[in-house]
Design a protein around this motif. Structure first.
Motif: not given
Length: 529
Positions: A178-183, A119-124, A77-81, A115-117
Motif C-alpha cells: 500500500a506504500l509503493s511509490p512507483n510501479y 490511474a496512478e502509475f499510468g498503465l494505459i 489494478d482495474r482501469e477506472p472510468a 482509485s487504482s494502480t
C-alpha cells in the motif's frame, strides 16, 4: 520395535516407553497396541467428529486469506472510468472509445488517480502490458513459495509453523504494498506477496485434512475450495467499501493479522507431522484430545506408530520398494509417462481458464463488484455437484463434461460484441464458464492422485501443480488483450482440455496402487479382461 519386546521401567515400575497422557488416557498394565494414525482414528478416535470439524473450519479459513491476496488485483489494478476535464470539450470527443485517442490534459479519471494502480502509475496505452506483467509475477512468486514452504512444512517448521510464517509475511507485504511509490516497487512487493501466498493454501490444506480419517478425507479435501470462493465473495464487499487501491491493500491484509491473533492459537499441529518428527508425546496428546471431543474412548496401552512399524510381516526388501521412486521412474514407464503428459497439459489449460475468467471481469464493462461476487457464488454449487457425482459417473466423464461445459460458454462469449444487452449475456457466459471450470478444479486434484502409484505420486502431483501455476502466470497476459480474444482462448483451452481427458483411464473403483510394478500388472490385467 514390536509390542512384545521387553519394556524399560523406572524404579516405580512405570513403562517409560509410553507417552505422558491426559488423565483419561493414562497408561495401564495392558499390552501395548501400536497403531498407525488412520487405524487409530477409525478404531478409537473418530474419523470426522466435532474435533475435526472445528479444526477443519478454523484451518481452512486461511484459504479466504489466499483469495484476498490473489484476487485483490481485480480491483486494485482495474482501469477506472474517465471523463472529459472541465473546460476541455474541444479536445475531448464523446465518441472516442479509449483515452489513448485523446490529448493529455483533456480528460481525467473518475475517482482520481488514487482509485487504482492503472490511474496512478499510468498503465494505459503502450504501458498496459505492465498490468498483466505484475499479475504474472505474483503467480511466479506463488510457484516458488509453494515449493519452499512445502518443504519447510514437511521438515523443521511443520504445518502450523509454516502457516504462521506465511500469514505473517502476507500481512507485512500486503501493508507495505500500500506504500509503493512507483510501479516497479509495486511489482517487487507483489512477487514477495505471491511467494508467501503460495504456501498458504498448501499448508492449510495439509493441516486441515491430515487429522481426518481415510474414508472422510477426500470429501473434506474437496470442501476446502468453498473457503477460497467465499473469500473472493467477501473481497468484493471489502473492495466496494474501500475504493482506493492503497486503502484496499491495507483492508485486505488486516484479516491475516486477525487470523494470526484470533484463529491460529486454537489450531493444533498435525499429529502426523509430530509422529514422523519423533514427537510421540505431542502426537498422542492430540489423538487423546480428538477422542475426548468426539465422545470416543482411546484405550490405555494404545500408542501411535509409523505405518511400517505396525506391519511386522513386511520384509526389509518390500519396505524399500514401497518408498522408492522419482520423477525419472515416471518418465521411464510408458504408462505413467503418457499420464503425466496428459495431467500436466490438462492442469495447465484449466488454470488458464479458471484464473483467466476470474481476472477477465475487468473487461466486461458490467458492475465489477457484482460480477466478482456472482463468479465466486457460481463456484460453490459446482463444488457440491462435482462431489455428489464423482462416485456416480466417474472421474473421466466429469472431467470431460465440466471442461467442455466451460469451453462452450466461453466460445459463445467470444462471439458476442459486448455492447448493450450482449454485454450482460457475455457476463453470464463468463459466470457459467467459471462454474464449469471450478467443477474441473474440484475433481482434478483427486483424479491426478489416483492416476499414479504411491511411490511416484508426489513427484507427479508436483509436476501437475507446477503446470497449473504456469497457466496462472500466462492468464493475465491473455486478459490484457480485452474484447472477445480472452473468451476465445479460454474456450479453446477448455475444449482441448476435455479432448485430452479422453485419453486418461477411469480410476473409479480401481485400486490405489503403491508400486510401479503393481500398477503395470493391474493395467495389463485390465486390458486382458
Amino acid at each position: 520395535m514390536s509390542g512384545s519386546s521387553p519394556t524399560e521401567s523406572s524404579p516405580d515400575g512405570v513403562d517409560l516407553r509410553l507417552p505422558l497422557l491426559q488423565p483419561d488416557c493414562a497408561a495401564s498394565t495392558k499390552k501395548v497396541e501400536r497403531l498407525c494414525i488412520d487405524d487409530m482414528l477409525q478404531k478409537h478416535c473418530g474419523e470426522f467428529g466435532r474435533w475435526q470439524l472445528r479444526h477443519f473450519v478454523l484451518t481452512s479459513m486461511a484459504w479466504a486469506l489466499e483469495a484476498f491476496h490473489t484476487m485483490v488485483v481485480i480491483f486494485a489494478d482495474r482501469e477506472p472510468a474517465w471523463r472529459c476535464s472541465v473546460g476541455s470539450a474541444d479536445g475531448c470527443s464523446a465518441g472516442v472509445q479509449s483515452v489513448c485517442q485523446l490529448e493529455p490534459g483533456s480528460w481525467e479519471w473518475v475517482g482520481g488517480a488514487g482509485s487504482s494502480t492503472v490511474a496512478e502509475f499510468g498503465l494505459i496505452c503502450g504501458q498496459k502490458y505492465k498490468i498483466g506483467l505484475v499479475q504474472a509475477l505474483f503467480f511466479a512468486g506463488c510457484m516458488i513459495g509453494a515449493g519452499v514452504f512445502g518443504h519447510l512444512s514437511d521438515s523443521r517448521l511443520g504445518r502450523k509453523g509454516s502457516l504462521l510464517v506465511v500469514c505473517i509475511l502476507n500481512a507485512i507485504f500486503g501493508f507495505i504494498t500500500a506504500l509503493s511509490p512507483n510501479y516497479w516497487t509495486y511489482a517487487v512487493l507483489r512477487i514477495l506477496t505471491g511467494f508467501s501466498t503460495g504456501g498458504v493454501g498448501l499448508c492449510a490444506f495439509v493441516l486441515a485434512t491430515e487429522p481426518v480419517g481415510p474414508t472422510k478425507r477426500g470429501v473434506a479435501g474437496m470442501s476446502t475450495f468453498y473457503f477460497f470462493s467465499g473469500g473472493i465473495a467477501i473481497l468484493s464487499g471489502i473492495a466496494y467499501i474501500f475504493r482506493t487501491w492503497r486503502a484496499l491493500y491495507i483492508a485486505s491484509s488486516i484479516p491475516s493479522v486477525l487470523f494470526l491473533i484470533i484463529v491460529l492459537p486454537f489450531v493444533s499441529e498435525s499429529p502426523r507431522w509430530c509422529l514422523i518428527r519423533g514427537k510421540m508425546g505431542r502426537a498422542m496428546k492430540t489423538m487423546c484430545e480428538i477422542a475426548k471431543m468426539n465422545g470416543k474412548n482411546l484405550p490405555a496401552g494404545v500408542i501411535l506408530a509409523l505405518d511400517l512399524e505396525t506391519n511386522e510381516s513386511k520384509t526389509e526388501q518390500e519396505s524399500k520398494e514401497a518408498v522408492t521412486g522419482s520423477l525419472l521412474d515416471v518418465l521411464r514407464s510408458p504408462v505413467t509417462r503418457i499420464r503425466l503428459f496428459l495431467a500436466v497439459a490438462i492442469n495447465f489449460l484449466c488454470s488458464i481458464v479458471y484464473y483467466g475468467l476470474s481476472l477477465n471481469v475487468v473487461n466486461l464493462g458490467t458492475n465489477l463488484y457484482l460480477n466478482v461476487f456472482l463468479n465466486a457464488v457460481a463456484e460453490m454449487p459446482a463444488f457440491l455437484i462435482t462431489a455428489v457425482l464423482l462416485d456416480r459417473f466417474g472421474r473421466k466423464p466429469l472431467s470431460i463434461g465440466t471442461q467442455w461445459f466451460s469451453g462452450a460458454f466461453c466460445i459463445v462469449g467470444a462471439l458476442l460484441n459486448g455492447y448493450g444487452i450482449w454485454k450482460t449475456v457475455r457476463m453470464v457466459c463468463g459466470i457459467l464458464g467459471i462454474f464449469g471450470m471450478a467443477g474441473t478444479y474440484n475433481l482434478l486434484f483427486i483424479y491426478t492422485i489416483e492416476l499414479f502409484p504411491t511411490v511416484i505420486r508426489n513427484a507427479a502431483l508436483g509436476c501437475a501443480t507446477q503446470a497449473a501455476q504456469m497457466g496462472a502466470i500466462l492468464a493475465p497476459f491473455i486478459v490484457v488483450f480485452g474484447g472477445g480474444i480472452p473468451f476465445l482462448v479460454f474456450g479453446v483451452s477448455g475444449i482441448v482440455g476435455g479432448m485430452l481427458a479422453f485419453y486418461l483411464p477411469e480410476t473409479l473403483h480401481r485400486p490405489l496402487y503403491d508400486t510401479m510394478a503393481g500398477m503395470e500388472e493391474g493395467e495389463r490385467f485390465a486390458l486382458m479382461s
